[in-house]
Design a protein around this motif. Structure first.
Motif, PDB file in Angstrom:
ATOM      1  N   ASN A 176       1.503   6.432  -7.099  1.00 38.74           N
ATOM      2  CA  ASN A 176       0.420   7.360  -7.455  1.00 38.74           C
ATOM      3  C   ASN A 176       0.831   8.805  -7.230  1.00 38.74           C
ATOM      4  O   ASN A 176       0.485   9.698  -8.027  1.00 38.74           O
ATOM      5  N   SER A 177       1.587   9.061  -6.153  1.00 31.52           N
ATOM      6  CA  SER A 177       2.058  10.411  -5.860  1.00 31.52           C
ATOM      7  C   SER A 177       3.028  10.914  -6.937  1.00 31.52           C
ATOM      8  O   SER A 177       2.971  12.052  -7.352  1.00 31.52           O
ATOM      9  N   ASP A 204       0.995   4.045  -2.951  1.00 31.00           N
ATOM     10  CA  ASP A 204       0.795   5.470  -2.660  1.00 31.00           C
ATOM     11  C   ASP A 204       1.928   6.296  -3.263  1.00 31.00           C
ATOM     12  O   ASP A 204       1.702   7.386  -3.810  1.00 31.00           O
ATOM     13  N   LYS A 205       3.144   5.785  -3.159  1.00 32.17           N
ATOM     14  CA  LYS A 205       4.309   6.483  -3.714  1.00 32.17           C
ATOM     15  C   LYS A 205       4.217   6.576  -5.233  1.00 32.17           C
ATOM     16  O   LYS A 205       4.486   7.627  -5.821  1.00 32.17           O
ATOM     17  N   LYS A 254       0.833  -1.204   0.000  1.00 32.23           N
ATOM     18  CA  LYS A 254       0.000   0.000   0.000  1.00 32.23           C
ATOM     19  C   LYS A 254       0.866   1.251   0.000  1.00 32.23           C
ATOM     20  O   LYS A 254       0.563   2.232  -0.693  1.00 32.23           O
ATOM     21  N   LYS A 255       1.954   1.195   0.752  1.00 32.74           N
ATOM     22  CA  LYS A 255       2.864   2.341   0.816  1.00 32.74           C
ATOM     23  C   LYS A 255       3.527   2.581  -0.542  1.00 32.74           C
ATOM     24  O   LYS A 255       3.656   3.728  -0.995  1.00 32.74           O
TER      25      LYS A 255
END
Length: 244
Positions: free
Chosen positions: A240-241, A237-238, A233-234
Motif C-alpha cells: 500500500n505504501s 502495508d509495504k 500485514k507488514k
C-alpha cells in the motif's frame, strides 16, 4: 480415490488420464479414473444415445435411459456423489476440488449435443459444475480437468503435500514467479534474493510476490484475502505504501 466418468468418448478420456502424473498414479493403484461408454447401455442395436428434443429446437438431447442404466451400473445400488459437467453449473475452483477430494468415489457425467434429459439430472445428479463461462462441444475436457485437479491432491500422487499447497489458489492467492537456470537469460536476471541461500528472506520474497501478483492480476481474489499473520500485514502495508 475412484472417479468414474460417463462419456460417449472413453478413448478420449483414457488417452489423457493414462499419461503423465495421473497415469503413473493409476499404475501404482493410488487413484483410479475409469471412463465408461454410455452407448454400451443403449437399448437398441444401433447404440442410440440421443434423440430430437421435445418442443423443437436445434440439435439432439442425450436420452435419459442409457444415462440412468450406466449410472446404476457404476453406483451398484449405492449413492455415489454425481457431478454433471455443465456450462450452467457452479464455477469449479480449488475449494470445490478439495470438497470432492473428501469423497472416496464420485461420478462425472459428460454431456454432449444440446445437453441431457433433465429427468436424469433430477434423478441422479447431485450438483452441476462449470469450468468457465463458455461452451465446449462436450463434457470430456471439463471432466478431465476436474479429475486431474482432485487426483493430484491424493496422497502418493505428488511427492509431498507442499507440491500443491504452495501453488496458486490453495490459500486464495496466486503463486509467486518461478525461475531456473541460467541466472541471466537474454539480459534478464534471476532476483538476487533467490540466489542468497537465506531461507527466511526467500520465503518472505515469495509471499510478497504472491500478494503483489494477486492484487495486480486477480483483484477479485485479493479483495477477499485475509492476512494470516503479522508478516502478511507488514507486506500489505509495504504494498500500500508503494502505491501511494
Amino acid at each position: 480415490m475412484k472417479i468414474d466418468i460417463m462419456t460417449l468418448f472413453p478413448e478420449m478420456i483414457n488417452a489423457v488420464m493414462r499419461e503423465s502424473i495421473i497415469g503413473r498414479a493409476q499404475d501404482k493403484g493410488v487413484v483410479e479414473v475409469k471412463a465408461t461408454n454410455i452407448r454400451d447401455y443403449a437399448l437398441d442395436k444401433h447404440h442410440k444415445a440421443d434423440d430430437a428434443p421435445y418442443g423443437g429446437g436445434r440439435g439432439q438431447v442425450m436420452l435419459a435411459e442409457p444415462l440412468y442404466l450406466c449410472h446404476q451400473a457404476l453406483s451398484a445400488g449405492e449413492h455415489v456423489h454425481t457431478v454433471f459437467l455443465s456450462a450452467q453449473g457452479q464455477p469449479f475452483n480449488q475449494q470445490k476440488a478439495r470438497e470432492l477430494l473428501a469423497k472416496e468415489h464420485f461420478i462425472l457425467v459428460c454431456g454432449h449435443y444440446e445437453g441431457i434429459d433433465q429427468r436424469f439430472i433430477d434423478e441422479c445428479v447431485d450438483e452441476e459444475i462449470s469450468i468457465g463461462d463458455f461452451v465446449l462441444t462436450g463434457g470430456e475436457i471439463p471432466a478431465m480437468a476436474v479429475a486431474d485437479a482432485v487426483c493430484r491432491m491424493v496422497p502418493g500422487v505428488l511427492p509431498d503435500e507442499e507440491a500443491f499447497t504452495a501453488e496458486s489458489h490453495w490459500d486464495g492467492l496466486l503463486e509467486h514467479p518461478q525461475y531456473t537456470r541460467p541466472e541471466n537469460w537474454r539480459g534478464r536476471e534471476v532476483p538476487e534474493v533467490l540466489l542468497s541461500g537465506h531461507h527466511a528472506n526467500i520465503e518472505a520474497w515469495k509471499r510478497e510476490m504472491s500478494l503483489r501478483r494477486t492484487k495486480k492480476d486477480r483483484p477479485d481474489l485479493f479483495a477477499q484475502f485475509q492476512p494470516q499473520d503479522k508478516r502478511d500485514k507488514k507486506i500489505l502495508d509495504k504494498i500500500n505504501s508503494d502505491e501511494r
